[in-house]
Design a protein around this motif. Structure first.
Motif, PDB file in Angstrom:
ATOM      1  N   PRO A   1       0.811  -1.225   0.000  1.00 14.67           N
ATOM      2  CA  PRO A   1       0.000   0.000   0.000  1.00 14.67           C
ATOM      3  C   PRO A   1       0.842   1.272   0.000  1.00 14.67           C
ATOM      4  CG  PRO A   1      -0.919  -1.610   1.520  1.00 14.67           C
ATOM      5  CD  PRO A   1       0.385  -2.179   1.045  1.00 14.67           C
ATOM      6  N   ALA A   2       1.919   1.303   0.795  1.00 12.84           N
ATOM      7  CA  ALA A   2       2.755   2.509   0.846  1.00 12.84           C
ATOM      8  C   ALA A   2       3.466   2.744  -0.480  1.00 12.84           C
ATOM      9  CB  ALA A   2       3.772   2.391   1.985  1.00 12.84           C
ATOM     10  N   LEU A   3       3.972   1.661  -1.107  1.00 11.08           N
ATOM     11  CA  LEU A   3       4.652   1.820  -2.390  1.00 11.08           C
ATOM     12  C   LEU A   3       3.661   2.202  -3.484  1.00 11.08           C
ATOM     13  CD1 LEU A   3       7.137   1.643  -4.144  1.00 11.08           C
ATOM     14  CD2 LEU A   3       6.751  -0.817  -4.383  1.00 11.08           C
ATOM     15  N   ALA A   4       2.468   1.621  -3.481  1.00 10.16           N
ATOM     16  CA  ALA A   4       1.463   1.971  -4.482  1.00 10.16           C
ATOM     17  C   ALA A   4       1.124   3.453  -4.413  1.00 10.16           C
ATOM     18  CB  ALA A   4       0.207   1.126  -4.278  1.00 10.16           C
ATOM     19  N   GLU A   5       1.037   3.973  -3.219  1.00 14.02           N
ATOM     20  CA  GLU A   5       0.769   5.406  -3.058  1.00 14.02           C
ATOM     21  C   GLU A   5       1.918   6.245  -3.613  1.00 14.02           C
ATOM     22  OE1 GLU A   5      -0.138   8.563   0.602  1.00 14.02           O
ATOM     23  OE2 GLU A   5      -0.232   6.391   0.944  1.00 14.02           O
ATOM     24  N   LEU A   6       3.157   5.801  -3.372  1.00 14.63           N
ATOM     25  CA  LEU A   6       4.310   6.524  -3.892  1.00 14.63           C
ATOM     26  C   LEU A   6       4.364   6.458  -5.416  1.00 14.63           C
ATOM     27  CD1 LEU A   6       6.974   8.047  -3.315  1.00 14.63           C
ATOM     28  CD2 LEU A   6       8.104   5.820  -3.167  1.00 14.63           C
TER      29      LEU A   6
END
Length: 759
Positions: free
Chosen positions: A126-131
């Motif tokens: 989730p954090a990488l997808a947001e980035l």
């Protein structure tokens, strides 16, 4: 039963009785909450490790099958950004990239996703997808392909994890560094038994101050209880009945406190989950404790409080008269030093055996046993040491404050040392953790000229040795077309066999080196890197007139060597024998150029052995992930131990003053000035601490050295900690001073009224 009822009535009418019971409950609540947090943290470390180590090869796994073949029941896996290896990066943010090659009908379950990704597909945390969604596609998103889903918590270290699971071809994954074939993807709770033992020792180190806190609060108001129980003895209660009453009175608030502590644990879990370890917070669900553990912790704490009160009441020998008078302690004996000395020997033995190179296997459990003995021995030996020091001091004391304080310590060494035992354990734990963290030195980026190391902002990628040369050249050509790419430097590896020099070797930029590498004066060169003279000049080296240049291996490492790198001119024939190994890409300083070049290298069709990274990024990954994790936890342990010790010291010292209201009140009525009384209190607090202070620090150093050397097999050592350690010790002593100030306030508010009423 009548005596029990009378006792509870007296307790309810005792001055400050309700406050005392509330204080016991509050102290037990804090202790139980911390106890559960420590247990939860240990459990969470193992769970996080198991979730995040599933891509690793058999280095940390047992029973791994070595002769697997690629098919539906196996997958190729190549992790990056794990165990200190450079991974993917974006704008300084580290990204763990797991490359997977699986057949279309693969039956291997990949943690956190529905199915193994196929070439061109990827899953993101989730954090990488947001980035990725927030960054330009040619700088980040294009590196991975088409996103087909989000990685679930089962494969993530924490909610902040930057993880990509990328599908690719088997021929691309196999040459990558760390690639391995798996029939099952599962992680390990701890990378090695040594790390598991470190976690256990750390938990025990934090638990000891918690146990001391609980034991201190259960004895709040002991003098008041003694006076009340004497009254109950006067009306006919037997000594055993009085002891039972004492146990019941201690158990009741302890049970309430334990239940409140369980609730407090659930209340502070979301806050504790915000603690960042290894770049990611915890999931709140990570900090979970089994129900049976909560029950055991709550009931066990309450039972312990009751047992302590029961045994204390029996040993006190209460009579129907004179119960409020000061009770004499059994003299401390030198035998109390035995556990401490035995513990020091036990914990040092594995380290000594390892350091001496003896082929003797000492079980890791020996270290834990030694640690427990040393920690327990400090508490047991403290009273004897305090009594011994006070005996010498009493003969040399000049003032009344010193004489009275020294004599009381000699008569009541356990009571006086108990007040500072929490602080002593805190100093010991702080020393162990602070010295232990010196074994993991995070290297800083070396600010050196280009003649020593490759420039810090240069992208360097490992290329596969057996890759198709034509395909590699085509890939490099595509990278060269990316806006912002200024030059591509091809670097080969020269084995140093059967090829003579075309010139003499010397450090770049130096005409007369103090030493030269093997191969000078017509001898053969050692293994090293080879690049063209023009490429060397672009990197900042001075090849002179040489068309081809040999340079020693450390040039592309992240660590400074303290001198210019050695170089040597080579003939074209010698350079032709070098194997393509590295690709260095130089970019301009415009925003996005570095990340576009990184994306291009990853997607250009080059067969890579490792992802591109700058020297800054490689330095950041130089320390292993697990070692850094435990360094961070060490500082959290230091904070917890210090705070607990401050609470313990304040509670025990104030309780001691309240229990001695009669004696102190009589001293005031006899004419002792308040300033003299304060000096006496300072001596009573400071001397027991001073008696074991240097010993505690020394044992802390010994313990840290023994744990690090023994569990690392002699590969690691410790050094003196930096100035922050002195600051931590200063904080501990400052907390002691603050506790004494609290006591001064208590003395001023309690003594006059108590003494007047008594007389």
């Amino acid at each position: 039963m009548r005596a029990v009822i009378v006792g509870w009535v007296l307790a309810s009418r005792e001055r400050g009785g309700v406050k005392r019971l509330v204080g016991i409950a509050a102290g037990v609540a804090v202790g139980v909450a911390l106890l559960l947090l420590v247990i939860a943290a240990y459990q969470a470390l193992g769970d996080r490790s198991a979730r995040s180590t599933w891509p690793l090869d058999s280095a940390f796994k047992t029973g791994q099958i070595a002769d697997l073949e690629f098919g539906d029941d196996t997958v190729w896996v190549a992790p990056s950004g794990m165990l200190g290896a450079p991974g993917d990066f974006y704008d300084g943010e580290a990204i763990t990239r797991v490359s997977i090659a699986a057949t279309a009908n693969s039956t291997v379950a990949v943690p956190g996703v529905e199915r193994a990704p196929q070439p061109g597909e990827y899953y993101a945390s989730p954090a990488l997808a947001e980035l990725i969604d927030a960054a330009p596609a040619d700088e980040l998103g294009d590196r991975f392909g088409t996103r087909i889903g989000i990685i679930g918590p089962d494969a993530l270290l924490g909610p902040d994890s930057m993880l990509a699971i990328v599908g690719t071809e088997a021929a691309v994954v196999e040459p990558m560094l760390g690639a391995s074939l798996h029939a099952d993807l599962s992680g390990v709770r701890f990378p090695t038994p040594a790390y598991a033992m470190i976690a256990i020792i750390g938990g025990v180190a934090v638990l000891f101050p918690v146990v001391v806190l609980i034991s201190i609060v259960t004895k709040l108001g002991q003098a008041a209880r003694t006076e009340r129980f004497s009254t109950i003895r006067l009306i006919g209660a037997s000594p055993r009945l009085v002891a039972v009453l004492a146990a019941l009175e201690a158990v009741a608030p302890a049970i309430v406190g334990a239940l409140v502590g369980v609730g407090l644990f659930f209340a502070v879990r979301p806050l504790a989950a915000l603690v960042e370890i290894e770049g990611s917070r915890f999931f709140v669900s990570d900090l979970a404790v089994p129900s049976w553990v909560m029950i055991v912790a709550a009931l066990g704490t309450a039972a312990l409080a009751g047992i302590v009160a029961f045994v204390t009441a029996l040993r006190t020998g209460l009579g129907p008269l004179g119960g409020s008078r000061e009770q004499h302690e059994r003299p401390a004996r030198w035998l109390s030093l035995v556990p401490l000395m035995l513990g020091a020997i036990v914990i040092a033995t594995p380290a000594v055996v390892t350091s001496s190179g003896l082929d003797v296997r000492v079980p890791d459990i020996t270290i834990l046993v030694g640690f427990v003995l040393v920690t327990t021995g400090l508490v047991l030996a403290g009273p004897w040491l305090a009594a011994t020091v006070s005996g010498f001091g009493a003969r040399r004391a000049n003032g009344a404050a010193g004489v009275i304080a020294m004599r009381r310590i000699a008569r009541h060494p356990r009571a006086t040392f108990r007040s500072v035992s929490g602080l002593v354990l805190a100093v010991f734990v702080v020393t162990v953790f602070a010295v232990g963290t010196t074994t993991e030195i995070v290297d800083e980026v070396a600010d050196v000229p280009a003649t020593e190391l490759v420039r810090a902002e240069t992208l360097v990628a490992n290329v596969a040795v057996d890759a198709d040369p034509a395909a590699q050249e085509a890939g490099l050509a595509r990278v060269a077309e990316i806006p912002g790419v200024e030059r591509i430097v091809r670097v080969g590896w020269y084995e140093g066999e059967n090829t003579s020099l075309g010139g003499e070797s010397e450090p770049a930029g130096a005409s007369h080196p103090e030493e030269t590498p093997a191969g000078v004066d017509g001898e053969l060169l050692d293994g090293g890197f080879v690049l063209s003279g023009e490429d060397a000049r672009a990197l900042g080296l001075d090849p002179g007139t040489a068309e081809w240049l040999w340079l020693e291996q450390p040039y592309f490492s992240p660590f400074a060597i303290g001198r210019d790198v050695y170089t040597a001119a080579m003939t074209e024939a010698a350079a032709a024998t070098a194997t393509p190994t590295l690709v260095a890409v130089l970019t301009d300083d415009r925003p996005g150029s570095l990340e576009r070049a990184r994306t291009a290298i990853t997607t250009s069709g080059l067969t890579l052995a490792g992802l591109p990274a700058t020297r800054v990024e490689s330095t950041d990954a130089g320390a292993t992930r697990f070692a850094r994790q435990y360094v961070s936890l060490a500082w959290i342990g230091i904070l917890i131990a210090t705070l607990i010790s401050a609470i313990s010291l304040s509670v025990s010292t104030v309780a001691g003053m309240i229990d001695r209201r009669r004696q102190l009140g009589l001293l005031r009525l006899s004419g002792m000035p308040a300033a003299t009384l304060r000096r006496m209190i300072v001596v009573e607090t400071a001397l027991p601490l001073a008696a074991v202070f240097l010993l505690t620090i020394g044992l802390g150093f010994l313990t840290a050295w023994a744990v690090v050397v023994a569990l690392s097999g002699g590969d690691r050592g410790v050094t003196l900690p930096d100035a922050s350690y002195l600051g931590l010790i200063g904080i501990c002593l400052g907390l002691a001073a603050a506790a004494i100030l609290v006591v001064f306030r208590s003395v001023r508010s309690e003594l006059p009224l108590a003494a007047t009423r008594f007389e």
